[in-house]
Design an enzyme around this catalytic site. Structure first.
Site, PDB file in Angstrom:
ATOM      1  N   CYS A 150       0.840  -1.187   0.000  1.00 24.62           N
ATOM      2  CA  CYS A 150       0.000   0.000   0.000  1.00 24.62           C
ATOM      3  C   CYS A 150       0.887   1.252   0.000  1.00 24.62           C
ATOM      4  O   CYS A 150       2.082   1.177   0.216  1.00 24.62           O
ATOM      5  CB  CYS A 150      -0.867  -0.011   1.237  1.00 24.62           C
ATOM      6  SG  CYS A 150      -1.414  -1.650   1.726  1.00 24.62           S
TER       7      CYS A 150
ATOM      8  N   ARG B 199       0.604   2.218  -8.040  1.00 26.42           N
ATOM      9  CA  ARG B 199       0.900   0.949  -7.384  1.00 26.42           C
ATOM     10  C   ARG B 199      -0.345   0.083  -7.233  1.00 26.42           C
ATOM     11  O   ARG B 199      -0.247  -1.088  -6.923  1.00 26.42           O
ATOM     12  CB  ARG B 199       1.494   1.184  -6.000  1.00 26.42           C
ATOM     13  CG  ARG B 199       2.743   2.030  -5.998  1.00 26.42           C
ATOM     14  CD  ARG B 199       3.488   1.834  -4.715  1.00 26.42           C
ATOM     15  NE  ARG B 199       3.976   0.477  -4.624  1.00 26.42           N
ATOM     16  CZ  ARG B 199       5.140   0.070  -5.086  1.00 26.42           C
ATOM     17  NH1 ARG B 199       5.961   0.930  -5.622  1.00 26.42           N
ATOM     18  NH2 ARG B 199       5.509  -1.184  -4.991  1.00 26.42           N
TER      19      ARG B 199
ATOM     20  N   TRP C 188      -4.355  -2.034  -0.217  1.00 29.10           N
ATOM     21  CA  TRP C 188      -4.712  -3.194  -1.012  1.00 29.10           C
ATOM     22  C   TRP C 188      -5.052  -4.282  -0.018  1.00 29.10           C
ATOM     23  O   TRP C 188      -4.205  -4.649   0.809  1.00 29.10           O
ATOM     24  CB  TRP C 188      -3.523  -3.622  -1.868  1.00 29.10           C
ATOM     25  CG  TRP C 188      -3.774  -3.517  -3.314  1.00 29.10           C
ATOM     26  CD1 TRP C 188      -4.956  -3.297  -3.946  1.00 29.10           C
ATOM     27  CD2 TRP C 188      -2.793  -3.633  -4.346  1.00 29.10           C
ATOM     28  NE1 TRP C 188      -4.769  -3.273  -5.303  1.00 29.10           N
ATOM     29  CE2 TRP C 188      -3.458  -3.485  -5.568  1.00 29.10           C
ATOM     30  CE3 TRP C 188      -1.425  -3.869  -4.350  1.00 29.10           C
ATOM     31  CZ2 TRP C 188      -2.795  -3.548  -6.782  1.00 29.10           C
ATOM     32  CZ3 TRP C 188      -0.768  -3.933  -5.555  1.00 29.10           C
ATOM     33  CH2 TRP C 188      -1.444  -3.773  -6.774  1.00 29.10           C
TER      34      TRP C 188
ATOM     35  N   ASN D  94       1.758  -0.683   6.164  1.00 24.25           N
ATOM     36  CA  ASN D  94       1.995  -1.488   4.963  1.00 24.25           C
ATOM     37  C   ASN D  94       2.588  -2.801   5.389  1.00 24.25           C
ATOM     38  O   ASN D  94       3.503  -2.803   6.221  1.00 24.25           O
ATOM     39  CB  ASN D  94       3.074  -0.852   4.074  1.00 24.25           C
ATOM     40  CG  ASN D  94       2.531   0.275   3.261  1.00 24.25           C
ATOM     41  OD1 ASN D  94       1.351   0.522   3.274  1.00 24.25           O
ATOM     42  ND2 ASN D  94       3.426   0.952   2.565  1.00 24.25           N
ATOM     43  N   GLY D  95       2.157  -3.877   4.788  1.00 25.41           N
ATOM     44  CA  GLY D  95       2.792  -5.154   5.069  1.00 25.41           C
ATOM     45  C   GLY D  95       1.816  -6.138   5.663  1.00 25.41           C
ATOM     46  O   GLY D  95       0.602  -5.964   5.600  1.00 25.41           O
TER      47      GLY D  95
ATOM     48  N   GLU E  24      17.642 -20.231 -14.728  1.00 22.71           N
ATOM     49  CA  GLU E  24      17.469 -18.780 -14.633  1.00 22.71           C
ATOM     50  C   GLU E  24      18.755 -18.123 -14.118  1.00 22.71           C
ATOM     51  O   GLU E  24      19.159 -17.062 -14.600  1.00 22.71           O
ATOM     52  CB  GLU E  24      16.274 -18.462 -13.718  1.00 22.71           C
ATOM     53  CG  GLU E  24      16.074 -17.002 -13.378  1.00 22.71           C
ATOM     54  CD  GLU E  24      15.854 -16.082 -14.572  1.00 22.71           C
ATOM     55  OE1 GLU E  24      15.730 -16.574 -15.707  1.00 22.71           O
ATOM     56  OE2 GLU E  24      15.821 -14.857 -14.370  1.00 22.71           O
TER      57      GLU E  24
ATOM     58  N   LYS F 275      20.758 -15.275 -16.214  1.00 23.58           N
ATOM     59  CA  LYS F 275      21.072 -13.936 -15.679  1.00 23.58           C
ATOM     60  C   LYS F 275      22.549 -13.646 -15.884  1.00 23.58           C
ATOM     61  O   LYS F 275      22.934 -12.563 -16.308  1.00 23.58           O
ATOM     62  CB  LYS F 275      20.752 -13.829 -14.177  1.00 23.58           C
ATOM     63  CG  LYS F 275      19.322 -13.653 -13.779  1.00 23.58           C
ATOM     64  CD  LYS F 275      18.671 -12.359 -14.180  1.00 23.58           C
ATOM     65  CE  LYS F 275      18.054 -12.412 -15.533  1.00 23.58           C
ATOM     66  NZ  LYS F 275      16.722 -12.862 -15.734  1.00 23.58           N
TER      67      LYS F 275
ATOM     68  N   GLU G  47      23.533 -13.211 -19.783  1.00 22.07           N
ATOM     69  CA  GLU G  47      23.009 -12.076 -20.560  1.00 22.07           C
ATOM     70  C   GLU G  47      23.599 -10.731 -20.135  1.00 22.07           C
ATOM     71  O   GLU G  47      23.677  -9.822 -20.935  1.00 22.07           O
ATOM     72  CB  GLU G  47      21.483 -12.027 -20.542  1.00 22.07           C
ATOM     73  CG  GLU G  47      20.881 -11.725 -19.207  1.00 22.07           C
ATOM     74  CD  GLU G  47      19.363 -11.724 -19.232  1.00 22.07           C
ATOM     75  OE1 GLU G  47      18.774 -11.407 -20.276  1.00 22.07           O
ATOM     76  OE2 GLU G  47      18.763 -12.043 -18.195  1.00 22.07           O
TER      77      GLU G  47
ATOM     78  N   HIS H 141      25.455 -37.928 -17.249  1.00 22.59           N
ATOM     79  CA  HIS H 141      25.178 -38.336 -18.631  1.00 22.59           C
ATOM     80  C   HIS H 141      25.936 -37.472 -19.639  1.00 22.59           C
ATOM     81  O   HIS H 141      25.564 -37.416 -20.808  1.00 22.59           O
ATOM     82  CB  HIS H 141      23.671 -38.305 -18.887  1.00 22.59           C
ATOM     83  CG  HIS H 141      22.914 -39.198 -17.952  1.00 22.59           C
ATOM     84  ND1 HIS H 141      23.012 -40.568 -18.008  1.00 22.59           N
ATOM     85  CD2 HIS H 141      22.104 -38.925 -16.900  1.00 22.59           C
ATOM     86  CE1 HIS H 141      22.265 -41.105 -17.044  1.00 22.59           C
ATOM     87  NE2 HIS H 141      21.707 -40.117 -16.355  1.00 22.59           N
TER      88      HIS H 141
ATOM     89  N   LYS I 281      14.251  -4.984 -24.345  1.00 19.16           N
ATOM     90  CA  LYS I 281      13.342  -5.290 -23.239  1.00 19.16           C
ATOM     91  C   LYS I 281      12.091  -5.995 -23.731  1.00 19.16           C
ATOM     92  O   LYS I 281      11.517  -6.825 -23.052  1.00 19.16           O
ATOM     93  CB  LYS I 281      12.986  -3.988 -22.498  1.00 19.16           C
ATOM     94  CG  LYS I 281      12.161  -4.197 -21.238  1.00 19.16           C
ATOM     95  CD  LYS I 281      12.956  -4.908 -20.157  1.00 19.16           C
ATOM     96  CE  LYS I 281      12.133  -5.320 -18.966  1.00 19.16           C
ATOM     97  NZ  LYS I 281      12.760  -6.396 -18.196  1.00 19.16           N
TER      98      LYS I 281
HETATM   99  C1  F6R Z   1      15.880 -12.329 -19.500  1.00 24.14           C
HETATM  100  C2  F6R Z   1      14.693 -11.754 -20.077  1.00 24.14           C
HETATM  101  C3  F6R Z   1      14.091 -12.393 -21.248  1.00 24.14           C
HETATM  102  C4  F6R Z   1      12.573 -12.267 -21.225  1.00 24.14           C
HETATM  103  C5  F6R Z   1      11.951 -12.777 -22.515  1.00 24.14           C
HETATM  104  C6  F6R Z   1      10.447 -12.720 -22.468  1.00 24.14           C
HETATM  105  O1  F6R Z   1      16.284 -11.659 -18.364  1.00 24.14           O
HETATM  106  O2  F6R Z   1      14.223 -10.748 -19.602  1.00 24.14           O
HETATM  107  O3  F6R Z   1      14.478 -13.729 -21.366  1.00 24.14           O
HETATM  108  O4  F6R Z   1      12.103 -12.993 -20.140  1.00 24.14           O
HETATM  109  O5  F6R Z   1      12.411 -12.009 -23.596  1.00 24.14           O
HETATM  110  O6  F6R Z   1      10.006 -11.427 -22.270  1.00 24.14           O
HETATM  111  P1  F6R Z   1       8.562 -11.120 -21.784  1.00 24.14           P
HETATM  112  O7  F6R Z   1       8.459 -11.599 -20.367  1.00 24.14           O
HETATM  113  O8  F6R Z   1       8.390  -9.642 -21.910  1.00 24.14           O
HETATM  114  O9  F6R Z   1       7.611 -11.886 -22.653  1.00 24.14           O
END
Ligand code: F6R
Length: 613
Positions: A2, A27, A74, A100-101, A486, A490, A493, A509, A608
């Site tokens: 909130c 938010r 919320w 909040n919380g 994941e 991270k 990339e 394997h 992005k």
């Molecule tokens: C990695 C990353 C990408 C996205 C992928 C899907 O850190 O951000 O692998 O996860 O391009 O993007 P969205 O979630 O926007 O469909």
């Protein structure tokens, strides 16, 4: 979480608080309210609904005073309604609080207070706070000490702001657990306390932040900071830059770093409005999930790309385990080329931060064409993946700017956990005790995330040790296998280091041939059903000379004997483990890339939002 705005100064508090709350509207919230000290009395206006409604209430029945607190809520405990909206006032009518919380021990506190004869006017956990303060005031303590005693009794991630008509020259605020924030703003003869910087930026750029287990006594002249144990704390005052991008980054060098740190809070936001802790129920109204639909679903395909697909792999575990519905995860770019077997009893669930990823949208179209029910879990409000779905879950994490996804990875993990519970509940496949336990475990998540975030200095040291590596292997099993993927994604990339995630059981394997002293291995060895299997995999990696970095559960004394570095995570109910376990891997990747001086927020070749096939 909130929104909170508090003001003490010489000006009229009401418009300052209402404007501040307006800046926090993005938010999300379902109720709003404010309290002002007017002629020595606390006056409150509050109701369910939007801020515009509160503004009407104030216009009909004006408030005036130079000290006040406001809140957008919320719902977590009790439905959105006037009686559950903040601020909450005590029985003396002399103390008022916004919060909040989630007070994790609220039922206990409520029972203790009820045993003393306290009655409650709302269903909220917040109300226990104001009654506790009054309880301590009745023993002769002043507001600050009564508040301190109260804060020390609250468990979980909580931010509280309160004021008393008996001590009208101060506002008392605290950040109790590890999530959520309090920013204190310094003006000329006036001071502000808020949950977020934007709420006060039009009045001041000089701010300080409370750390966990700190409180502040805010007067017109300034703020006195202390720990909850009464130790004085020196306020570090930051000046927020005028440049809007820099202002948004706040105290962080990169958006990714900021977004990693926002997770304690974004995870609280993920729960907001969805979890009814009292009745152990989940609400996901935008999903349009009726009992009829829940009962006819025979299969769920989760489709997504990159990080979002790894979130989907965790979702497969959760939905199959909790709701016992078969789930397949298919990356967006493949789904439509494999002629998936779909009928009207199939759900295609797309996960996408941007909601505009071309491959994910194409997968959704394939689902639509074949007659599936289409759902999405999306961060960007109004995006295509939200619009074309029959039902959606909004991630409620706020915008993610850093190209590498972090908070938009952990939110859908929790969303899928909630979805799994809701499906199981509607299908009648979950006994009440288990359902209540699963729901109750959710309240731990924001604070657990905050506790991992606090270990950043140790993780940064490991990043320095690894800064020159050329390759890295990430291993995990079971529900943590996607976390290995994941973690590796991270790292690769943003640091351009070759990293691979592997199901640990697959090592023998083939990939084990890669391990020598030049190949570090990051292993997820937390206390979950695969712990023992992971221990033996750790031994195998160690025996081949690789540097081993283990993500392990606090208190484990076996793992440190086998690992070169340990990234500690707090003990977590294992179905929620991935949400917490990924955080040290995000921090590790971030620091390795930052130490190497790379453009963390905009890594080369990446965008992005990937709107092309
Ligand atoms: C990695 C990353 C990408 C996205 C992928 C899907 O850190 O951000 O692998 O996860 O391009 O993007 P969205 O979630 O926007 O469909």
């Amino acid at each position: 979480m909130c929104g909170i705005v508090g003001y003490i100064g010489a000006r009229d508090a009401t418009p300052i608080i209402l404007n501040g709350l307006k800046r926090l509207e993005y938010r999300g919230y379902d109720s709003a309210g404010l309290a002002v000290l007017q002629n020595g009395k606390i006056e409150i206006r509050r109701d369910a609904g939007k801020l515009s409604h509160l503004i009407e209430l104030v216009a009909q029945s004006p408030l005036s005073g130079t000290v006040g607190i406001g809140h957008t809520r919320w719902a977590t405990h009790g439905e959105p309604s006037a009686r559950n909206a903040h601020p909450h006032i005590g029985h003396t009518g002399r103390v008022v609080v916004v919060h909040n919380g989630i007070v994790e021990n609220f039922l206990e506190l409520r029972e203790e207070l009820a045993a003393e004869g306290v009655t409650f006017n709302s269903d909220t956990d917040t109300e226990t706070i104001v009654h506790l303060v009054e309880h301590y005031q009745a023993t002769g303590l002043d507001l600050t000490e009564a508040a301190r005693r109260t804060f020390k009794q609250l468990r979980g991630a909580n931010v509280v702001v309160l004021l008393s008509a008996d001590e009208p020259d101060k506002i008392v605020t605290a950040r109790i657990g590890n999530a959520g924030g309090v920013v204190i703003g310094y003006g000329e003869g006036e001071m502000f306390a808020a949950s977020d910087i934007p709420a006060i930026l039009e009045h001041t750029r000089k701010v300080t932040f409370l750390e966990s287990r700190q409180m502040a006594i805010v007067t017109r002249e300034g703020a006195r900071l202390e720990t909850l144990d009464g130790e004085p704390v020196e306020a570090k005052i930051h000046t927020i830059p005028w440049d809007p991008v820099a202002a948004e980054k706040g105290e962080y060098r990169h958006f990714m770093h900021k977004e990693i740190h926002e997770q304690a809070r974004s995870l609280a936001d993920t729960l907001a409005g969805r979890v009814d802790f009292q009745n152990g129920k989940i609400r996901l109204p935008e999903l349009n999930l009726t009992p009829e639909l829940a009962n006819r679903i025979q299969k769920i395909y989760i489709t997504a790309c990159g990080t979002a697909a790894y979130a989907g792999m965790v979702g497969k575990y959760l939905i199959e385990k909790i709701a016992r519905i078969p789930v397949e995860v298919e990356i967006g770019s493949e789904f439509r080329y494999r002629d998936p077997i779909i009928d009207e009893n199939t759900v295609v669930l797309a996960i996408s931060q941007s909601g505009e990823t071309a491959d994910t949208l194409a997968a959704m179209e394939e689902g639509r064409r074949k007659g599936a029910v289409l759902w999405s879990i999306v961060n960007a409000i109004g995006s295509q993946a939200m619009r074309i779905a029959d039902g959606y879950i909004s991630m409620q994490t706020g915008p993610e700017i850093g190209v590498a996804s972090t908070k938009a990875f952990t939110a859908p993990l929790v969303d899928q956990y909630m979805l799994a519970i809701l499906l199981a509940d509607l299908r009648g496949t979950l006994d009440e005790k288990t359902r209540r336990q699963l729901v109750s475990d959710l309240r731990l998540v924001p604070d657990l995330a905050g506790r991992v975030l606090n270990t950043e200095p140790e993780i940064e040291k490991v990043a320095w040790a690894l800064k020159d590596i050329r390759n890295c292997l990430y291993l995990g099993r079971g529900i943590n296998m996607p976390i290995a993927y994941e973690g590796a994604l991270k790292l690769k990339e943003i640091s351009y280091i070759h990293a691979e995630g592997y199901p640990a059981g697959e090592m023998k394997h083939g990939p084990i041939a890669l391990i020598d002293e030049t190949m570090p291995v990051v292993a997820l060895v937390t206390k979950d059903p695969w712990y023992e299997k992971m221990i033996s995999q750790l031994q195998q990696a160690k025996a081949r000379g690789g540097t081993v970095i283990a993500v392990a559960t606090e208190g484990d004394d076996l793992v440190p004997t086998m690992a070169d570095h340990v990234l500690w995570v707090p003990e977590t109910p294992w179905l929620l483990g991935p949400v917490i376990n990924v955080i040290p891997l995000q921090i590790l990747a971030y620091h390795i890339a930052a130490i190497r001086g790379l453009d963390v927020d905009q890594p080369r070749n990446l965008a992005k939002s990937v709107t092309v096939e």
